[in-house]
Structures are given as structure tokens and as C-alpha cells.
Write a protein that holds these residues in place. Sequence first.
Motif, PDB file in Angstrom:
ATOM      1  N   ASN A 275       0.845  -1.197   0.000  1.00 12.39           N
ATOM      2  CA  ASN A 275       0.000   0.000   0.000  1.00 12.39           C
ATOM      3  C   ASN A 275       0.878   1.244   0.000  1.00 12.39           C
ATOM      4  O   ASN A 275       1.549   1.545   0.950  1.00 12.39           O
ATOM      5  CB  ASN A 275      -0.880  -0.025   1.242  1.00 12.39           C
ATOM      6  CG  ASN A 275      -1.991   1.012   1.149  1.00 12.39           C
ATOM      7  OD1 ASN A 275      -1.982   1.858   0.265  1.00 12.39           O
ATOM      8  ND2 ASN A 275      -2.915   0.957   2.071  1.00 12.39           N
ATOM      9  N   ALA A 276       0.877   1.978  -1.133  1.00  8.74           N
ATOM     10  CA  ALA A 276       1.818   3.078  -1.282  1.00  8.74           C
ATOM     11  C   ALA A 276       1.371   4.332  -0.547  1.00  8.74           C
ATOM     12  O   ALA A 276       2.191   5.159  -0.206  1.00  8.74           O
ATOM     13  CB  ALA A 276       2.028   3.390  -2.758  1.00  8.74           C
ATOM     14  N   GLY A 277       0.065   4.534  -0.303  1.00  8.71           N
ATOM     15  CA  GLY A 277      -0.388   5.746   0.353  1.00  8.71           C
ATOM     16  C   GLY A 277      -0.485   6.888  -0.638  1.00  8.71           C
ATOM     17  O   GLY A 277      -1.165   6.796  -1.657  1.00  8.71           O
ATOM     18  N   VAL A 278       0.217   7.993  -0.360  1.00 12.88           N
ATOM     19  CA  VAL A 278       0.240   9.164  -1.236  1.00 12.88           C
ATOM     20  C   VAL A 278       1.634   9.275  -1.845  1.00 12.88           C
ATOM     21  O   VAL A 278       2.620   9.345  -1.109  1.00 12.88           O
ATOM     22  CB  VAL A 278      -0.098  10.451  -0.456  1.00 12.88           C
ATOM     23  CG1 VAL A 278       0.004  11.661  -1.380  1.00 12.88           C
ATOM     24  CG2 VAL A 278      -1.491  10.353   0.155  1.00 12.88           C
ATOM     25  N   THR A 279       1.686   9.270  -3.155  1.00  8.45           N
ATOM     26  CA  THR A 279       2.951   9.322  -3.869  1.00  8.45           C
ATOM     27  C   THR A 279       3.086  10.646  -4.604  1.00  8.45           C
ATOM     28  O   THR A 279       2.205  11.015  -5.396  1.00  8.45           O
ATOM     29  CB  THR A 279       3.052   8.165  -4.885  1.00  8.45           C
ATOM     30  OG1 THR A 279       2.904   6.923  -4.193  1.00  8.45           O
ATOM     31  CG2 THR A 279       4.397   8.192  -5.596  1.00  8.45           C
TER      32      THR A 279
ATOM     33  N   GLN B  53      -2.919   8.822  -5.018  1.00 11.22           N
ATOM     34  CA  GLN B  53      -3.200   8.075  -3.792  1.00 11.22           C
ATOM     35  C   GLN B  53      -3.957   6.798  -4.161  1.00 11.22           C
ATOM     36  O   GLN B  53      -4.734   6.766  -5.108  1.00 11.22           O
ATOM     37  CB  GLN B  53      -4.005   8.919  -2.796  1.00 11.22           C
ATOM     38  CG  GLN B  53      -5.284   9.519  -3.342  1.00 11.22           C
ATOM     39  CD  GLN B  53      -6.551   8.832  -2.898  1.00 11.22           C
ATOM     40  OE1 GLN B  53      -6.536   7.801  -2.212  1.00 11.22           O
ATOM     41  NE2 GLN B  53      -7.696   9.405  -3.273  1.00 11.22           N
ATOM     42  N   ASP B  54      -3.691   5.754  -3.372  1.00 10.72           N
ATOM     43  CA  ASP B  54      -4.293   4.454  -3.670  1.00 10.72           C
ATOM     44  C   ASP B  54      -5.199   3.984  -2.544  1.00 10.72           C
ATOM     45  O   ASP B  54      -5.414   2.781  -2.362  1.00 10.72           O
ATOM     46  CB  ASP B  54      -3.208   3.429  -3.967  1.00 10.72           C
ATOM     47  CG  ASP B  54      -2.270   3.194  -2.790  1.00 10.72           C
ATOM     48  OD1 ASP B  54      -1.350   2.378  -2.923  1.00 10.72           O
ATOM     49  OD2 ASP B  54      -2.454   3.854  -1.733  1.00 10.72           O
ATOM     50  N   MET B  55      -5.725   4.909  -1.753  1.00 10.67           N
ATOM     51  CA  MET B  55      -6.543   4.566  -0.593  1.00 10.67           C
ATOM     52  C   MET B  55      -8.016   4.855  -0.828  1.00 10.67           C
ATOM     53  O   MET B  55      -8.826   4.712   0.091  1.00 10.67           O
ATOM     54  CB  MET B  55      -6.045   5.346   0.625  1.00 10.67           C
ATOM     55  CG  MET B  55      -4.612   5.001   0.990  1.00 10.67           C
ATOM     56  SD  MET B  55      -3.894   6.111   2.205  1.00 10.67           S
ATOM     57  CE  MET B  55      -3.652   7.571   1.195  1.00 10.67           C
ATOM     58  N   ASN B  56      -8.353   5.306  -2.033  1.00 13.34           N
ATOM     59  CA  ASN B  56      -9.732   5.629  -2.385  1.00 13.34           C
ATOM     60  C   ASN B  56     -10.303   6.745  -1.493  1.00 13.34           C
ATOM     61  O   ASN B  56     -11.505   6.776  -1.205  1.00 13.34           O
ATOM     62  CB  ASN B  56     -10.634   4.386  -2.315  1.00 13.34           C
ATOM     63  CG  ASN B  56     -11.900   4.557  -3.146  1.00 13.34           C
ATOM     64  OD1 ASN B  56     -11.890   5.218  -4.181  1.00 13.34           O
ATOM     65  ND2 ASN B  56     -12.989   3.972  -2.683  1.00 13.34           N
TER      66      ASN B  56
ATOM     67  N   SER C  31      -4.140  13.300   1.114  1.00 13.09           N
ATOM     68  CA  SER C  31      -5.483  12.778   0.882  1.00 13.09           C
ATOM     69  C   SER C  31      -6.153  12.595   2.237  1.00 13.09           C
ATOM     70  O   SER C  31      -5.474  12.431   3.258  1.00 13.09           O
ATOM     71  CB  SER C  31      -5.455  11.464   0.106  1.00 13.09           C
ATOM     72  OG  SER C  31      -4.909  10.426   0.904  1.00 13.09           O
ATOM     73  N   SER C  32      -7.468  12.663   2.271  1.00 11.49           N
ATOM     74  CA  SER C  32      -8.155  12.571   3.550  1.00 11.49           C
ATOM     75  C   SER C  32      -9.523  11.929   3.380  1.00 11.49           C
ATOM     76  O   SER C  32     -10.063  11.831   2.280  1.00 11.49           O
ATOM     77  CB  SER C  32      -8.269  13.942   4.209  1.00 11.49           C
ATOM     78  OG  SER C  32      -8.856  14.892   3.336  1.00 11.49           O
TER      79      SER C  32
ATOM     80  N   THR D 189      -3.474  11.754   5.192  1.00 16.31           N
ATOM     81  CA  THR D 189      -2.222  11.096   4.826  1.00 16.31           C
ATOM     82  C   THR D 189      -1.455  12.023   3.904  1.00 16.31           C
ATOM     83  O   THR D 189      -1.997  12.475   2.892  1.00 16.31           O
ATOM     84  CB  THR D 189      -2.481   9.756   4.118  1.00 16.31           C
ATOM     85  OG1 THR D 189      -3.261   8.908   4.974  1.00 16.31           O
ATOM     86  CG2 THR D 189      -1.165   9.066   3.796  1.00 16.31           C
ATOM     87  N   PHE D 190      -0.194  12.281   4.245  1.00 14.70           N
ATOM     88  CA  PHE D 190       0.636  13.196   3.466  1.00 14.70           C
ATOM     89  C   PHE D 190       1.644  12.438   2.619  1.00 14.70           C
ATOM     90  O   PHE D 190       2.146  11.380   3.014  1.00 14.70           O
ATOM     91  CB  PHE D 190       1.383  14.154   4.403  1.00 14.70           C
ATOM     92  CG  PHE D 190       0.519  15.235   4.961  1.00 14.70           C
ATOM     93  CD1 PHE D 190      -0.218  15.008   6.112  1.00 14.70           C
ATOM     94  CD2 PHE D 190       0.435  16.479   4.345  1.00 14.70           C
ATOM     95  CE1 PHE D 190      -1.041  15.995   6.640  1.00 14.70           C
ATOM     96  CE2 PHE D 190      -0.383  17.469   4.866  1.00 14.70           C
ATOM     97  CZ  PHE D 190      -1.120  17.227   6.014  1.00 14.70           C
ATOM     98  N   GLY D 191       1.944  13.018   1.472  1.00  8.17           N
ATOM     99  CA  GLY D 191       3.058  12.531   0.678  1.00  8.17           C
ATOM    100  C   GLY D 191       4.369  12.994   1.280  1.00  8.17           C
ATOM    101  O   GLY D 191       4.394  13.738   2.265  1.00  8.17           O
ATOM    102  N   SER D 192       5.476  12.573   0.666  1.00  7.44           N
ATOM    103  CA  SER D 192       6.802  12.878   1.212  1.00  7.44           C
ATOM    104  C   SER D 192       7.319  14.233   0.767  1.00  7.44           C
ATOM    105  O   SER D 192       8.378  14.658   1.224  1.00  7.44           O
ATOM    106  CB  SER D 192       7.791  11.789   0.816  1.00  7.44           C
ATOM    107  OG  SER D 192       7.839  11.676  -0.588  1.00  7.44           O
TER     108      SER D 192
END
Lengths: 114, 114
Positions: free
Chosen positions: B1-5, B25-28, B93-94, B104-107
Motif C-alpha cells: 500500500n503506497a499511500g500518497v505518492t 493516492q491508492d486509498m480511495n 489525501s483525507s 495522509t501526506f506525501g513525502s
Amino acid sequence: AQSVTQLGSHVSVSEGALVLLRCNYSSSVPPYLFWYVQYPNQGLQLLLKYTTGATLVKGINGFEAEFKKSETSFHLTKPSAHMSDAAEYFCAVSGFNAGNMLTFGGGTRLMVKP
Amino acid sequence: NAGVTQTPKFQVLKTGQSMTLQCAQDMNHEYMSWYRQDPGMGLRLIHYSVGAGITDQGEVPNGYNVSRSTTEDFPLRLLSAAPSQTSVYFCASSYMGRGGYGYTFGSGTRLTVV
């Protein structure tokens, strides 16, 4: 407009001492409250958050924060600082705007002296 | 699960150039947002989206465009880069869950405009 104020852009403590980072917000209704930590050249990591319920919130790495509605504050504390706590800390609130996006304070850089 | 890229991680632009910062983002998550981080000012909201096809301006939208054609992607376009846009950019993304809002924040993307 809603705002978040972090008192002290830089805080220095000795290793083993109490950490207190202050956060006040302006709002007529209780928002959701967050503390994030950012280590050098990294992204944001959630320390803890308050949504509803118990006003004393425990987070990761021994940190906790207390929501005080009467003082519109959400100060972050840790009983004993560790060298690894040196980082920048951000207080944030949500619940004010469409989409409930976060509003951040200006940040506090915590320095820990050996 | 990559999260936010976020891509790229670093970028140097000349004044007047245009570019697109990518965020996926891959969390829908329904909500996505862009922030910029400048010393002493915390993170400030640039644009946000509450769903595919819906975007709105944040606190500092001038000089930036966004679109949201899919749930997963939320690119940020700099139309004509200026030195004042030198900053670190974070995508988030939230969602709204049982425990309130989660973010969730990207890097981050470190952008320098010369």
C-alpha cells in the motif's frame, strides 16, 4: 478566518526535561485538533489527534496533548525529552472549511541539548 | 500500500517555466489537497478537492492550477514559475471515518525557482 498560533518558533530543552509546546486556535466551535512532527528533510507524521471524547489524548513516542475548550488550547507535552525528539512540530485544526482541510500553525522547532 | 505518492522529489525551474507536480493516492480517499511549506509559516493550503471533478481554492491559490479527473490523481500545475514559488510542496489525501477525519501526506516535492 480561523487561525492557529504556536507560541515560540524555537524551543530548547535539556535531555530528560519536560517538553511543552503551545498551541492556541481561534474558533467559536470545537474543531478537530492535530499535532504533527517533521524530522529534517522528511514528510509529516501524525503524533496524535483529538476529535471527540476524552480531552487528554495520548500519542506516539510518549507525547500527549490536552484539549482545553475554555482556553482554546491544545498544548503538546512529553515528560522527558530524548535527543531523538529534536524536530519541527506543527499544530493543526480542521472542521472550518469545505472539505475540512487542515489549517496549520507556524511550527515550533524543538532542540534537545545533551 | 503506497499511500500518497508525489513526484518529483526535487525540481529546479527557471523563472517563467511551467511544470506539473504529480500526486497519486491508492486509498480511495474522497478528499485531496495541496499545501506549501515555507519557514515560519507552517503549511498553507493551495487548492483542494472534495471529489473527482470538484476543486476549490485554498489560502494561497495564485499561480497554481489543479484538476481532479479521477479519484486517485490530483496534479498541481505551476503556470509560469516565479522565485516566490520556491517552497516544499505537500500533497495530502483525507477521509471521514469513525474517528473523525484522517489525513495522509506525501513525502513532499522540494521546488527551487531561479
